[in-house]
Scaffold this active site. Sequence first.
Site, short mmCIF file in Angstrom:
data_model
loop_
_atom_site.label_atom_id
_atom_site.label_comp_id
_atom_site.label_asym_id
_atom_site.label_seq_id
_atom_site.Cartn_x
_atom_site.Cartn_y
_atom_site.Cartn_z
N GLY A 87 2.98 -10.84 3.43
CA GLY A 87 2.86 -9.70 2.54
C GLY A 87 3.17 -8.40 3.25
N LEU A 88 2.52 -7.33 2.79
CA LEU A 88 2.70 -5.99 3.35
C LEU A 88 4.15 -5.54 3.31
CD1 LEU A 88 0.31 -6.17 6.46
CD2 LEU A 88 -0.16 -5.18 4.21
N CYS A 89 4.82 -5.85 2.20
CA CYS A 89 6.22 -5.43 2.05
C CYS A 89 6.42 -4.74 0.69
CB CYS A 89 7.17 -6.61 2.21
SG CYS A 89 6.76 -8.07 1.26
N GLY A 90 5.44 -3.95 0.29
CA GLY A 90 5.56 -3.20 -0.95
C GLY A 90 5.60 -4.10 -2.18
#
Length: 288
Positions: A87-90
């Site tokens: 994750g952590l990709c907008g």
Amino acid sequence: MASSKEIRAKIKSVQNTRKITKAMEMVAASKMRKAQERMRASRPYGEKIRNVAAHMSRASVEYRHPFLVKRTEVKNVGVIVVTSDKGLCGGLNTNVLRLALGKLKEWEGAKTGTRVCPIGNKGLGFMNRLGARITSQVTGLGDTPHLEKLIGAVKVMLDNYSSGEIDALYIFYTRFINTMKQEPVMEQLLPLSGEKLSGGAEGVWDYLYEPEAKAVVDAVMVRYIEALVYQAVAENLASEQSARMVAMKSASDNAGDVIDELKLVYNKTRQAAITKELSEIVGGAAAV
């Protein structure tokens, strides 16, 4: 109002978070360059085999591959959904999954069955929660996707199409436009048609096949689908790293703003405490 000690603790916490997001931004920037080079290197091969398949789809050979034959009735649809493992990709995964969900609901409303092949942990988790029928899956591709990891899951979907269990095959992925823009798209893989393929193949002409048309066409059609899936994974990976770099840069900037605001609050609180102490001293001296 919070005490000075609590505000200092909050500032320290946000500073530590900003260090992490800044490091992740730099790592994503490094991986993004490599992912973009890999994606651009795979594009010429994909375009060439697309042209070859386009010519073969328009040619009138003695053998017509099943992938080129459009079926009169579509009862079941195969879906390949390409997402990231992390994750952590907008909104990268959210956008492509929203697009896929909309089409799945549309097919469900039309009484069309669906079979799903998720590529990536995020897509697998979403489809499991959705209760979709998963026939194959691929996870843990890492930063460098390899075709041998994708072939197994793709072959399951191709076998389902060849056996008549599905009548059409679609792929959802995020196309890389530039560093700041990534676009979720849906493409039809099967059945193939000249209109769906590259527009560079014009006219009707054919190749010379050795040893025979069936053996060559069968191999080319399978390689064509594998090339499209690999290209989609490469595009999605480049989009993932770009989106992660932008998201982490935004997080670092926001953390800096929060730190500035907390420092302002801290200074006001400290000033209020000093003023209060001075007032007490002056009041005490006046009383004496």
